[in-house]
Write an enzyme that holds these catalytic residues in place. Structure first.
Site, short mmCIF file in Angstrom:
data_model
loop_
_atom_site.label_atom_id
_atom_site.label_comp_id
_atom_site.label_asym_id
_atom_site.label_seq_id
_atom_site.Cartn_x
_atom_site.Cartn_y
_atom_site.Cartn_z
CB SER A 14 -0.95 -0.01 1.21
OG SER A 14 -0.24 -0.14 2.42
NE ARG A 35 7.45 -10.78 -2.65
CZ ARG A 35 7.79 -11.37 -1.52
NH1 ARG A 35 8.97 -11.94 -1.43
NH2 ARG A 35 6.96 -11.39 -0.50
CE LYS A 109 6.64 6.29 7.88
NZ LYS A 109 5.48 7.11 8.24
CE LYS A 194 5.58 5.16 12.16
NZ LYS A 194 4.48 4.68 11.31
CG ASP A 247 5.07 8.80 11.52
OD1 ASP A 247 3.97 8.36 11.16
OD2 ASP A 247 6.15 8.37 11.07
CB SER A 257 -2.51 2.38 13.01
OG SER A 257 -1.36 1.83 13.62
NE ARG A 258 0.51 -1.45 7.45
CZ ARG A 258 0.98 -1.40 6.21
NH1 ARG A 258 1.93 -2.22 5.85
NH2 ARG A 258 0.49 -0.58 5.33
CD GLU A 284 8.09 -2.81 8.39
OE1 GLU A 284 8.89 -3.50 9.05
OE2 GLU A 284 8.24 -2.56 7.18
#
Length: 333
Positions: A14, A35, A109, A194, A247, A257-258, A284
């Site tokens: 995304s 890929r 990030k 963050k 952020d 926010s994942r 992440e």
């Protein structure tokens, strides 16, 4: 339109899709490496990424699409990496072409798990790229809102001001405002940290803590971030600017926010593995929590990081989230 310097984005998710969208406002042609050959063919025929930000429509003739990373490296002068940090090394192992003359910007990030380094440091240490050719794209900017062309702000950090301005100018458009910074280390570490704090916010929400506690958690998080980044790179930075505090806030509170979503699932009782399997995107902060904890354990002078410690205990020591966060509440003010 500007054709003097060629840009390319590496990644099929995304955020990569959002950055390609921004660049197409300023470039006649934009390189795009992913890929997934099926996704490439879909974009060529249906004009949108089938897996992410499907509402964003591209002009295929404006894109240089390829699943060959060497082809895209040879094509572009500026390479913007938006590959999840957990997969970055695997993609870079495919490289035969040199990165030496390229300008490398990270929109990742996170920490590279194999080296324990932020992305900019990884390129410097492993590929011997000078810091003046390395930059970071950061700020409170969710890809989903870029897709909807909602006003967003980005900070472009690089030791070389001209290169920061080059990238900033090519990302700026009617719905993207950009600013530049020389704090490449601080902004990249803040972008990594963050995500950990957003997982903490999600865990707290999943456990039933309310907005009052969340505000205290975020207040403590920005101070913890300040202490951590100062120990990593002692620079006179304003931690309240959007690249840091902004952020943090959007990642800690946003429905997009994942990392918060991942934390929320953990707080509700999911195991780490089951939460990861259910999510279609990478959180992440999961990898960052381990790296940030290990890095600070090696500091010659200890830094107080109760939130990082709490997230690490839950994710990597399999400690009970309820008990860990009950203990955390006594360490916040």
């Amino acid at each position: 339109m500007n054709n003097d310097v060629k840009f390319a984005v590496l990644g099929g998710g995304s955020w990569a899709t959002a950055i390609v969208k921004m660049l197409t406002n300023n470039q006649d042609r934009v390189g795009w490496y992913m890929r997934n050959d099926e996704a490439i063919e879909h974009i060529k025929s249906q004009k949108h990424n089938p897996n992410y930000l499907t509402s964003v429509e591209f002009r295929p003739e404006q894109l240089v699409l390829t699943s060959d990373i060497n082809e895209i490296v040879n094509y572009a002068d500026v390479l913007i990496f938006a590959i999840p940090s957990a997969f970055l090394v695997g993609e870079l192992e495919k490289l035969n072409s040199s990165l030496q003359e390229k300008i490398i910007f990270s929109a990742i990030k996170g920490i590279v798990p194999e080296s324990g380094l932020i992305v900019g440091e990884h390129f410097h240490e492993v590929f011997d790229i000078p810091f003046e050719n390395i930059g970071v794209i950061t700020g409170p900017c969710h890809a989903e809102e870029v897709a909807m062309e909602r006003l967003s702000y980005l900070t472009i950090a690089c030791a070389n001001t001209e290169k920061a301005e080059l990238v900033a100018n090519n990302l700026a458009c009617s719905y993207i405002k950009t600013s530049i910074s020389k704090d490449i280390i601080g902004t990249e570490y803040a972008a990594m940290l963050k995500n950990i704090y957003a997982i903490a916010a999600g865990i707290a929400h999943g456990l039933g803590y309310g907005d009052n506690f969340q505000s205290v958690l975020m207040s403590n998080a920005i101070r913890e971030m300040k202490r951590y980044t100062k120990r990593i790179h002692n620079l006179d930075r304003n931690i309240n600017k959007s690249a840091y505090l902004g952020d943090l806030l959007v990642t800690g509170y946003s429905i997009f926010s994942r990392n918060r979503m991942f934390g929320n699932m953990i707080g509700k009782g999911y195991t780490v593995k089951s939460a990861q399997m259910e999510m279609s995107m990478i959180a992440e902060g999961y990898y960052a929590a381990k790296s940030a904890f290990k890095i600070k354990e090696n500091f010659t002078k200890k830094v107080k990081t109760p939130i990082i410690d709490a997230v690490y205990k839950v994710l990597y020591e399999n400690k009970n989230p309820k008990k860990v966060f009950l203990d955390l509440t006594e360490k916040l003010d």
